[in-house]
Design an enzyme around this catalytic site. Structure first.
Site, PDB file in Angstrom:
ATOM      1  N   PRO A 109       9.290  -4.964 -13.776  1.00 39.84           N
ATOM      2  CA  PRO A 109       8.730  -6.305 -13.567  1.00 39.84           C
ATOM      3  C   PRO A 109       7.398  -6.212 -12.813  1.00 39.84           C
ATOM      4  CG  PRO A 109      10.702  -5.988 -12.211  1.00 39.84           C
ATOM      5  CD  PRO A 109      10.596  -4.799 -13.117  1.00 39.84           C
ATOM      6  N   VAL A 110       6.459  -7.044 -13.210  1.00 41.94           N
ATOM      7  CA  VAL A 110       5.085  -6.941 -12.687  1.00 41.94           C
ATOM      8  C   VAL A 110       4.925  -7.772 -11.411  1.00 41.94           C
ATOM      9  CG1 VAL A 110       2.663  -7.457 -13.247  1.00 41.94           C
ATOM     10  CG2 VAL A 110       4.186  -6.539 -15.004  1.00 41.94           C
ATOM     11  N   ALA A 112       6.341  -7.313  -8.561  1.00 40.86           N
ATOM     12  CA  ALA A 112       7.655  -7.569  -7.966  1.00 40.86           C
ATOM     13  C   ALA A 112       7.987  -6.595  -6.842  1.00 40.86           C
ATOM     14  CB  ALA A 112       8.720  -7.496  -9.060  1.00 40.86           C
ATOM     15  N   GLY A 113       7.009  -5.832  -6.390  1.00 41.83           N
ATOM     16  CA  GLY A 113       7.262  -4.915  -5.278  1.00 41.83           C
ATOM     17  C   GLY A 113       7.851  -3.587  -5.705  1.00 41.83           C
ATOM     18  N   GLY A 115       6.224  -1.376  -7.633  1.00 40.44           N
ATOM     19  CA  GLY A 115       5.173  -0.391  -7.918  1.00 40.44           C
ATOM     20  C   GLY A 115       4.734  -0.319  -9.369  1.00 40.44           C
ATOM     21  N   SER A 116       4.709  -1.485 -10.058  1.00 38.81           N
ATOM     22  CA  SER A 116       4.262  -1.452 -11.464  1.00 38.81           C
ATOM     23  C   SER A 116       2.798  -1.033 -11.554  1.00 38.81           C
ATOM     24  CB  SER A 116       4.459  -2.815 -12.132  1.00 38.81           C
ATOM     25  OG  SER A 116       3.507  -3.759 -11.683  1.00 38.81           O
ATOM     26  N   ALA A 118       1.161   1.122  -9.645  1.00 41.69           N
ATOM     27  CA  ALA A 118       1.047   2.575  -9.510  1.00 41.69           C
ATOM     28  C   ALA A 118       1.587   3.255 -10.765  1.00 41.69           C
ATOM     29  CB  ALA A 118       1.814   3.053  -8.282  1.00 41.69           C
ATOM     30  N   ASP A 160       2.753   4.515  -3.260  1.00 37.61           N
ATOM     31  CA  ASP A 160       3.306   4.202  -4.593  1.00 37.61           C
ATOM     32  C   ASP A 160       2.849   5.206  -5.653  1.00 37.61           C
ATOM     33  OD1 ASP A 160       4.385   2.070  -3.297  1.00 37.61           O
ATOM     34  OD2 ASP A 160       3.566   0.529  -4.609  1.00 37.61           O
TER      35      ASP A 160
HETATM   36  N1  ADP Z   1       2.612  -2.978 -17.974  1.00 35.28           N
HETATM   37  C1  ADP Z   1       1.413  -3.192 -17.403  1.00 35.28           C
HETATM   38  N2  ADP Z   1       0.291  -3.243 -18.156  1.00 35.28           N
HETATM   39  C2  ADP Z   1      -0.915  -3.465 -17.594  1.00 35.28           C
HETATM   40  N3  ADP Z   1      -1.112  -3.681 -16.265  1.00 35.28           N
HETATM   41  C3  ADP Z   1      -0.034  -3.658 -15.470  1.00 35.28           C
HETATM   42  C4  ADP Z   1       1.287  -3.399 -15.981  1.00 35.28           C
HETATM   43  N4  ADP Z   1       2.160  -3.438 -14.945  1.00 35.28           N
HETATM   44  C5  ADP Z   1       1.411  -3.713 -13.844  1.00 35.28           C
HETATM   45  N5  ADP Z   1       0.114  -3.841 -14.130  1.00 35.28           N
HETATM   46  C6  ADP Z   1      -0.980  -4.184 -13.179  1.00 35.28           C
HETATM   47  O1  ADP Z   1      -0.456  -4.182 -11.866  1.00 35.28           O
HETATM   48  C7  ADP Z   1      -0.559  -5.499 -11.269  1.00 35.28           C
HETATM   49  C8  ADP Z   1       0.613  -5.752 -10.332  1.00 35.28           C
HETATM   50  O2  ADP Z   1       0.485  -4.867  -9.228  1.00 35.28           O
HETATM   51  P1  ADP Z   1       0.887  -5.266  -7.760  1.00 35.28           P
HETATM   52  O3  ADP Z   1       0.323  -6.597  -7.392  1.00 35.28           O
HETATM   53  O4  ADP Z   1       0.531  -4.109  -6.904  1.00 35.28           O
HETATM   54  O5  ADP Z   1       2.468  -5.428  -7.831  1.00 35.28           O
HETATM   55  P2  ADP Z   1       3.585  -4.296  -8.072  1.00 35.28           P
HETATM   56  O6  ADP Z   1       2.893  -2.968  -8.029  1.00 35.28           O
HETATM   57  O7  ADP Z   1       4.519  -4.494  -6.931  1.00 35.28           O
HETATM   58  O8  ADP Z   1       4.230  -4.613  -9.369  1.00 35.28           O
HETATM   59  C9  ADP Z   1      -0.624  -6.430 -12.458  1.00 35.28           C
HETATM   60  O9  ADP Z   1      -1.251  -7.667 -12.133  1.00 35.28           O
HETATM   61  C10 ADP Z   1      -1.471  -5.609 -13.439  1.00 35.28           C
HETATM   62  O10 ADP Z   1      -2.835  -5.676 -13.077  1.00 35.28           O
HETATM   63  C1  PMV Z   2       2.497  -3.259   0.896  1.00 35.35           C
HETATM   64  C2  PMV Z   2       2.405  -1.788   0.492  1.00 35.35           C
HETATM   65  O1  PMV Z   2       2.873  -0.992   1.592  1.00 35.35           O
HETATM   66  C3  PMV Z   2       3.309  -1.473  -0.709  1.00 35.35           C
HETATM   67  C4  PMV Z   2       3.005  -2.294  -1.937  1.00 35.35           C
HETATM   68  O2  PMV Z   2       3.892  -1.998  -2.993  1.00 35.35           O
HETATM   69  P1  PMV Z   2       3.934  -2.920  -4.298  1.00 35.35           P
HETATM   70  O3  PMV Z   2       2.573  -2.903  -4.915  1.00 35.35           O
HETATM   71  O4  PMV Z   2       4.301  -4.308  -3.843  1.00 35.35           O
HETATM   72  O5  PMV Z   2       4.967  -2.331  -5.189  1.00 35.35           O
HETATM   73  C5  PMV Z   2       0.938  -1.451   0.200  1.00 35.35           C
HETATM   74  C6  PMV Z   2       0.612   0.032   0.168  1.00 35.35           C
HETATM   75  O6  PMV Z   2       1.398   0.862   0.674  1.00 35.35           O
HETATM   76  O7  PMV Z   2      -0.483   0.364  -0.306  1.00 35.35           O
HETATM   77 MG    MG Z   3       1.474  -2.327  -6.603  1.00 34.55          MG
END
Ligand code: ADP
Ligand code: PMV
Ligand code: MG
EC number: 2.7.1.36
Length: 333
Positions: A109-110, A112-113, A115-116, A118, A160
């Site tokens: 899930p995007v 959602a914490g 690490g999508s 990364a 991440d």
């Molecule tokens: N499957 C995907 N395709 C393209 N970009 C993605 C995908 N998954 C995540 N991303 C990128 O990562 C962003 C979300 O990252 P972030 O805010 O750090 O949240 P998290 O890493 O917790 O999911 C999205 O808005 C998008 O830019």
């Molecule tokens: C808030 C933080 O500690 C983790 C963020 O993880 P995510 O992108 O929410 O999955 C930021 C970081 O470590 O760079």
């Molecule tokens: Mg992230």
């Protein structure tokens, strides 16, 4: 030639946010993955096909004879910036100028914490590097992934991309990591269904930190000490039950400190308390917060906790630690 690579999501068990301030954190890769297929293009263009990204607000207006697209395409381009920067960095590293097509499918899930951002950066770097014949170690790929997050988010600890590239269970501090002994973690992740962009949450914590350093510095310090304590527990020769009980207590304290930073929400707290009431030893936010996910440590109570999360309006995910980080799945002619 085509290359298919994948990289995993992660849960931060302890130390999100404080890790951005140079404190240690503990994270584990989990068995949800992002898949990136890369191939060369001979027209010199970069083409990105992102199959899981929903850009809200597609607006069209009609008249008898015409259709007008009113969608903000700037926003759509911004969403793809992790992938764009990842491709650019690898091309730069390889000293090549060529067209590339990448196609992305993801189980994560995007926002959602988990690490999508990364995972998509690491899988893209891995696939494109292999495509260009660039030999990179996992550590080098993790460093490039960290660069991508810094370029897009402005701030990133690098935990991440490191856990997504390396896999397993790691202790991380200021760019260095060590592998922790593998242990079965009976966890349940609870997804609120809403997202919290990491870039904005990290910036929000920074503002609070700069406004009230006399309050925020001790909170960040406490988080750092808590992570040291968690590492000592994980590596100690202790009875398993005792170990998990103490780790649960540290999770609850960590959640309270994250709430003090301002990154919890009503829904996250509801899921955290629902999990604790259903018998979890501990429950806390995981990742940046502001929506996204919490996780609970629930030995022998995983299905009760999953049900409690559902009743509280969340989506439970029972996940396992993934020993493997970046994986080249296939190379096709
Ligand atoms: N499957 C995907 N395709 C393209 N970009 C993605 C995908 N998954 C995540 N991303 C990128 O990562 C962003 C979300 O990252 P972030 O805010 O750090 O949240 P998290 O890493 O917790 O999911 C999205 O808005 C998008 O830019
Ligand atoms: C808030 C933080 O500690 C983790 C963020 O993880 P995510 O992108 O929410 O999955 C930021 C970081 O470590 O760079
Ligand atoms: Mg992230």
């Amino acid at each position: 030639m085509r290359v298919l690579a994948s990289a995993p999501a992660k849960v931060i068990l302890f130390g999100e946010h404080s890790v951005v301030y140079g404190k240690p954190a503990i994270a584990a890769a989990i068995d949800l993955r992002t898949f990136v297929e890369a191939e060369l293009r001979d027209d010199g263009r970069i083409r990105i096909e992102a199959h899981d990204i929903k850009v809200p607000g597609l607006t069209v207006s009609f008249s008898e004879s015409e259709i007008y697209f009113e969608t903000d395409y700037g926003k759509a381009a911004e969403v793809l910036s992790y992938v764009r920067e990842a491709i650019n960095l690898v091309l730069e590293e390889a000293g090549k100028k060529t067209g590339v097509k990448v196609s992305i499918t993801s189980q994560i899930p995007v926002g959602a914490g988990l690490g999508s951002s990364a995972a998509v950066a690491i899988a893209t770097i891995g696939a494109v590097a292999k495509l260009l014949g660039l030999e990179l170690t996992r550590e080098e790929i993790a460093k490039l992934g960290h660069k991508v997050e810094l370029l897009v988010q402005g701030a990133s600890s690098g935990i991440d991309p490191t856990v997504s590239a390396i896999g397993g269970f790691i202790y991380y501090e200021k760019g260095r990591f060590e592998n922790l002994p593998f242990m079965e973690l009976p966890i349940v992740v609870g997804y609120t269904g809403s997202s919290g962009p990491t870039k904005e949450l990290v910036a929000m914590v920074r503002r609070r930190y700069e406004d009230m350093p006399e309050l925020m510095v001790p909170i960040i310090e406490a988080m750092g000490k808590l992570v040291e304590k968690a590492r000592d527990l994980i590596t100690a020769e202790l009875d398993e039950e005792e170990k998990l009980r103490k780790l649960g207590e540290l999770m609850n304290i960590n959640h309270g400190l994250l709430d003090a930073l301002g990154v919890s929400t009503k829904k996250l707290s509801e899921l955290v308390y629902a999990a604790r009431t259903a018998g979890a030893l501990g429950a806390k936010i995981t990742g940046a917060g502001g929506g996204g996910c919490m996780y609970a440590l629930a030995p022998g109570k995983q299905s009760e906790v999953a049900t409690a999360i559902t009743i509280a309006g969340g989506t439970p995910m029972v996940t396992q630690i993934s020993r493997e980080g970046l994986r080249v799945e296939a190379t096709m002619p």
